[in-house]
Design an enzyme around this catalytic site. Structure first.
Site, short mmCIF file in Angstrom:
data_model
loop_
_atom_site.label_atom_id
_atom_site.label_comp_id
_atom_site.label_asym_id
_atom_site.label_seq_id
_atom_site.Cartn_x
_atom_site.Cartn_y
_atom_site.Cartn_z
N ARG A 28 0.85 -1.20 0.00
CA ARG A 28 0.00 0.00 0.00
C ARG A 28 0.88 1.24 0.00
O ARG A 28 0.50 2.29 -0.52
CB ARG A 28 -0.96 -0.01 1.20
CG ARG A 28 -1.75 1.28 1.33
CD ARG A 28 -3.09 1.16 2.07
NE ARG A 28 -3.09 0.28 3.20
CZ ARG A 28 -2.56 0.54 4.39
NH1 ARG A 28 -1.94 1.69 4.60
NH2 ARG A 28 -2.63 -0.33 5.38
N TYR B 292 -10.90 20.98 -14.23
CA TYR B 292 -11.56 19.68 -14.29
C TYR B 292 -12.67 19.62 -13.24
O TYR B 292 -12.46 19.84 -12.05
CB TYR B 292 -10.53 18.56 -14.07
CG TYR B 292 -11.18 17.22 -13.98
CD1 TYR B 292 -11.97 16.74 -15.02
CD2 TYR B 292 -11.03 16.42 -12.86
CE1 TYR B 292 -12.59 15.52 -14.93
CE2 TYR B 292 -11.64 15.19 -12.76
CZ TYR B 292 -12.43 14.75 -13.80
OH TYR B 292 -13.06 13.54 -13.71
N ASP C 174 -1.89 20.69 -12.95
CA ASP C 174 -2.52 19.55 -13.63
C ASP C 174 -2.15 19.68 -15.11
O ASP C 174 -2.68 20.53 -15.84
CB ASP C 174 -4.05 19.59 -13.43
CG ASP C 174 -4.74 18.40 -14.09
OD1 ASP C 174 -4.14 17.77 -14.98
OD2 ASP C 174 -5.91 18.13 -13.73
N LYS D 235 -5.28 9.20 -19.02
CA LYS D 235 -5.47 9.85 -20.33
C LYS D 235 -4.27 9.59 -21.24
O LYS D 235 -4.01 8.46 -21.58
CB LYS D 235 -5.72 11.34 -20.11
CG LYS D 235 -6.67 11.67 -18.94
CD LYS D 235 -8.06 11.14 -19.14
CE LYS D 235 -8.90 11.45 -17.89
NZ LYS D 235 -10.24 10.90 -17.97
#
Ligand SMILES: Cc1ncc(COP(=O)(O)O)c(C=O)c1O
Length: 383
Positions: A52, A104, A177, A202
């Site tokens: 993790r 976004y 971003d 993406k």
């Protein structure tokens, strides 16, 4: 392979030239173990404890992304949202952050709801205007300036260098971003940003078959270590197979991005001034706001994302999307296939997306097919 002297295309194509020394494999194995052996004297000299927190399956993809962005370290996340929210969660309740009004949508929603309830003071501003950043920033109190450029869904462009200079003076970190620009078109860390974020879902992956996120930092910092803790504790960790797929996708990043940019530019120019199109939004068009900054800040293209506003309003826009045959009606972007989306329908109340706006993600198909398909769809929507 020295990433400082090697062309990004070569870095991407060969995934930094890495081979598995033990087996001589040219592509990496997939490490699936969730846990790592402790040494007999109770130490963890391997540096790995539990997947993790960290996973050798990430090493190669993180190294490639780091090299492409010119950063010091990278971290993969379970999604673009997991990577973006980790940056904000590494701040403290009471901290002031600046974010763009146009960004976004899901992240904007999270900021205005979850993050605000959690105690962040989120201020949305007109980020493309450095004077607005200067007016809103509170030295000592503003801890983060969040930039998205080009920004969903109007493809407005923020001057990273100018904004970072203002943030630095006020003692705030800058995160960008850069999902749409990709590391091939813009390198935000070189322009003064502290952290770059990617929805790796993406362009980085590029095949519409995984959800992933990534951050890259200019330097190891206190903020970066807090982000690392957020990933380990909240568990927004990517799976091993997804990390492997992402690395495979990145090997063709340069070819896909170049093709998408060339097509987006052609499509934008073709529909600019078209009788059935009210406006084309694309930073590669000289009349678009932000073109001059984009021309300085982006190398090799203006990205694969553009929007068109259909004459005839919302019904006409939805009608165009209904009639496309090659363009797929779906959300998301950055895949090999071209996508079309009536953005206001996705974003809902309060969206800055005009009702007549169609968001287009140019894929890597033949561009004349893409143009012909939009032409026939526009014609049928107006018939
Ligand atoms: C610019 C941008 N940032 C972040 C995200 C979120 O990424 P993900 O869907 O992988 O969580 C998206 C997704 O569409 C995006 O387009």
């Amino acid at each position: 392979m020295d990433p400082k002297t090697t062309h990004p295309d070569t870095i991407a194509a060969q995934a930094l030239g890495w081979i598995d020394e033990r087996t001589r494999a040219v592509t990496p194995p997939i490490h699936l173990s969730s846990t790592y052996l402790r040494d007999p004297d109770n130490q963890y000299r391997s540096g790995r404890v539990y997947a993790r927190a960290d996973n050798p399956a990430f090493d190669q993809a993180e190294a490639v992304l780091c090299a492409l962005e010119g950063g010091a370290q990278a971290m993969l996340f379970a999604s673009g949202m997991a990577s973006a929210t980790a940056v904000f969660l590494a701040l403290s309740p009471g901290d002031h952050v600046l974010a763009p009004k146009v960004m976004y949508w899901s992240l904007r929603n999270w900021l205005m709801n979850f993050a605000t309830q959690w105690g962040l003071q989120v201020e949305l501003i007109d980020m493309i205007d450095p004077a607005a950043v200067q007016a809103a920033i509170q030295p000592g109190k503003t801890k983060l300036v969040w930039i998205e450029t080009p920004a969903n869904p109007l493809w407005t462009v923020t001057d990273i260098a100018a904004t970072a200079a203002i943030a630095r003076q006020a003692g705030a970190a800058v995160a960008v971003d850069s999902t749409v620009a990709t590391p091939l078109l813009t390198r935000p860390l070189e322009l003064g940003a502290d952290i770059v974020m990617h929805a790796a879902t993406k362009y980085l992956n590029g095949h519409t078959d995984l959800i992933a996120g990534a951050l890259v930092t200019r330097e190891d910092s206190e903020l970066w270590q807090r982000i690392r803790k957020v990933r380990a504790q909240i568990g927004g960790t990517l799976g091993s197979f997804e990390a492997w797929l992402l690395l495979r996708g990145m090997r063709t990043l340069h070819l896909r991005v170049r093709a998408a940019c060339a097509s987006a530019q052609r499509i934008a120019e073709h529909f600019n001034g078209h009788p059935l199109v009210a406006e084309v939004l694309y930073p590669g068009l000289t009349q678009c706001h932000g073109h001059a900054v984009a021309a300085r800040q982006m190398r090799g293209g203006f990205g694969g994302m553009l929007s068109i506003r259909a004459r005839g309003g919302e019904a006409a826009a939805i009608g165009v999307a209904a009639h496309t045959q090659i363009w797929k009606r779906a959300t998301s972007l950055g895949g090999t296939e071209s996508l079309i989306e009536h953005r206001a329908s996705v974003e809902g109340a309060g969206t800055p997306a005009p009702a007549d706006l169609l968001r287009l993600s140019a894929g890597i198909e033949d561009v004349s097919d893409l143009i012909a398909d939009l032409e026939q769809a526009l014609g049928r929507a107006h018939a």
